[in-house]
Design a protein around this motif. Structure first.
Motif, PDB file in Angstrom:
ATOM      1  N   HIS A  25       5.779   5.026  -2.439  1.00  0.00           N
ATOM      2  CA  HIS A  25       5.669   3.946  -1.453  1.00  0.00           C
ATOM      3  C   HIS A  25       4.531   2.979  -1.778  1.00  0.00           C
ATOM      4  CE1 HIS A  25       2.522   6.488   0.292  1.00  0.00           C
ATOM      5  NE2 HIS A  25       2.168   5.504   1.082  1.00  0.00           N
ATOM      6  N   ASP A  26       3.429   3.475  -2.321  1.00  0.00           N
ATOM      7  CA  ASP A  26       2.266   2.618  -2.585  1.00  0.00           C
ATOM      8  C   ASP A  26       2.122   2.231  -4.062  1.00  0.00           C
ATOM      9  OD1 ASP A  26       1.214   2.231  -0.038  1.00  0.00           O
ATOM     10  OD2 ASP A  26      -0.072   4.016  -0.104  1.00  0.00           O
TER      11      ASP A  26
ATOM     12  N   LYS B 159       0.024  -0.669  -5.502  1.00  0.00           N
ATOM     13  CA  LYS B 159      -1.444  -0.655  -5.632  1.00  0.00           C
ATOM     14  C   LYS B 159      -1.860  -0.441  -7.090  1.00  0.00           C
ATOM     15  CE  LYS B 159      -2.296   1.296  -1.047  1.00  0.00           C
ATOM     16  NZ  LYS B 159      -2.716   2.513  -0.336  1.00  0.00           N
TER      17      LYS B 159
ATOM     18  N   HIS C 116       0.666  -4.863  -1.170  1.00  0.00           N
ATOM     19  CA  HIS C 116       1.151  -3.977  -2.230  1.00  0.00           C
ATOM     20  C   HIS C 116       2.610  -3.536  -2.040  1.00  0.00           C
ATOM     21  CE1 HIS C 116      -0.500  -1.238   0.881  1.00  0.00           C
ATOM     22  NE2 HIS C 116       0.533  -0.490   0.557  1.00  0.00           N
TER      23      HIS C 116
ATOM     24  N   HIS D  52       7.577  -0.289   4.061  1.00  0.00           N
ATOM     25  CA  HIS D  52       6.881   0.854   4.667  1.00  0.00           C
ATOM     26  C   HIS D  52       5.784   0.458   5.652  1.00  0.00           C
ATOM     27  CE1 HIS D  52       4.062   0.542   1.151  1.00  0.00           C
ATOM     28  NE2 HIS D  52       3.170   1.054   1.984  1.00  0.00           N
ATOM     29  N   HIS D  53       5.296  -0.784   5.594  1.00  0.00           N
ATOM     30  CA  HIS D  53       4.309  -1.212   6.593  1.00  0.00           C
ATOM     31  C   HIS D  53       4.927  -2.026   7.725  1.00  0.00           C
ATOM     32  CE1 HIS D  53       0.756   0.437   4.808  1.00  0.00           C
ATOM     33  NE2 HIS D  53       1.054  -0.083   3.633  1.00  0.00           N
TER      34      HIS D  53
ATOM     35  N   ASP E  84       3.316   8.366   5.987  1.00  0.00           N
ATOM     36  CA  ASP E  84       2.070   7.735   5.544  1.00  0.00           C
ATOM     37  C   ASP E  84       0.978   7.959   6.605  1.00  0.00           C
ATOM     38  OD1 ASP E  84       0.247   6.099   4.224  1.00  0.00           O
ATOM     39  OD2 ASP E  84       1.288   4.233   4.646  1.00  0.00           O
TER      40      ASP E  84
HETATM   41 FE   LIG Z   1       1.067   1.184   1.806  1.00  0.00          FE
END
Ligand SMILES: [Fe+2]
Ligand SMILES: [Fe+2]
Length: 287
Positions: A145-146, A149, A186, A210-211, A230
């Motif tokens: 998911h991240d 970054k 990100h 996801h955010h 998360d």
């Molecule tokens: Fe995130």
């Protein structure tokens, strides 16, 4: 006004030194769509990449999957765990390897992967408890998911530096700081990588949304699972999510997922157990 992210996206799309996935992983995605494919066909394909096959087997045999017998071949693993699960384990193995070179930066690489493995574990626990059709996809979606970054750190270090400073001076979450510095965060950068690596749509959307799960229009349940995972992972203080804050969970999602305080307590217990069984995943990152 739409932020000007085209030039950033071009950097990701044209980067020559971007991590590459095993070609076997790309062929796996294709192969798995063929309804006539057999466990032996997939087993043979993964076996062509010896390192990938051995890492996949190591993960399959880890405490995380709790198999009662040792599995010695990928074909056997497919018979026990199913096509999709083994495909996703191979993808996880390939990705954890692909990002190895990020270790040299001053970024908290281990903390990042601990957060990612924690979110993956939480997503799997959550999906299972919801009896979600996304149960096989939840772990890999949480794991990646991240991923944006990692691209920020590697390709846009100046922006990353500004973001890190802003998180502490303004006491805001990483994605809010990214929005202020660049006009996007990100989750979008991770989607560019998903495009480049030809990820399936549900995985790409889980990364992208996801955010902002309330804005999802497709694969909503998977997106909600990753979003919640998360937050639960942050609540358990697993790894480094890029900032020390725990976002509030959307009340609509609470209701839709039927999360009561008691259920959250149970989930947190299961996530902690899952995490203590995920040491083989962490080992891949520590090597
Ligand atoms: Fe995130
Ligand atoms: Fe995260």
């Amino acid at each position: 006004m739409e932020p000007d992210f085209q030039s950033y996206r071009d950097v990701v799309h044209t980067a020559k030194d971007l991590p590459t996935l095993s070609s076997v992983v790309h062929r796996l995605h294709e192969m798995i769509r063929n309804p006539n494919v057999s466990a032996a066909d997939i087993g043979q394909l993964i076996a062509q990449d010896v390192a990938l096959a051995s890492t996949t087997l190591k993960l399959v045999n880890s405490a995380f999957y709790g198999l009662s017998q040792k599995v010695n071949s990928v074909t056997h693993a497919i018979v026990i765990l199913g096509f999709n699960k083994v495909k996703n384990i191979a993808l996880a193995a390939s990705i954890l390897k692909a990002f190895e070179n990020c270790k040299s930066t001053d970024f908290d690489y281990l903390g990042f992967w601990e957060h990612s493995i924690g979110t993956a574990t939480a997503a799997e626990v959550l999906a299972r408890s919801l009896r979600s059709p996304y149960t096989d996809e939840a772990f890999i979606s949480g794991l990646l998911h991240d991923q944006g970054k990692l691209i920020l750190v590697q390709y846009f270090p100046e922006e990353f530096q500004k973001v890190s400073t802003l998180i502490h001076t303004n006491r805001i979450t990483m994605h809010k700081a990214e929005q202020e510095v660049m006009g996007f965060d990100h989750s979008l950068v991770g989607t560019w990588l998903a495009e480049k690596w030809k990820f399936p749509e549900h995985l790409s959307l889980a990364i992208r949304m996801h955010h902002k799960p309330a804005m999802a229009r497709q694969h909503n349940e998977l997106i909600q699972i990753v979003h919640t995972a998360d937050i639960l992972c942050r609540a358990l203080n697993i790894g480094n999510g890029g900032d020390p804050f725990i976002s509030e969970l959307d009340t609509q999602i609470w209701t839709q997922m039927n999360l009561t305080e008691q259920r959250v307590d149970d989930l947190l217990g299961d996530i902690s157990t899952g995490m203590s069984n995920a040491s083989e995943f962490l080992e891949l990152v520590r090597q």
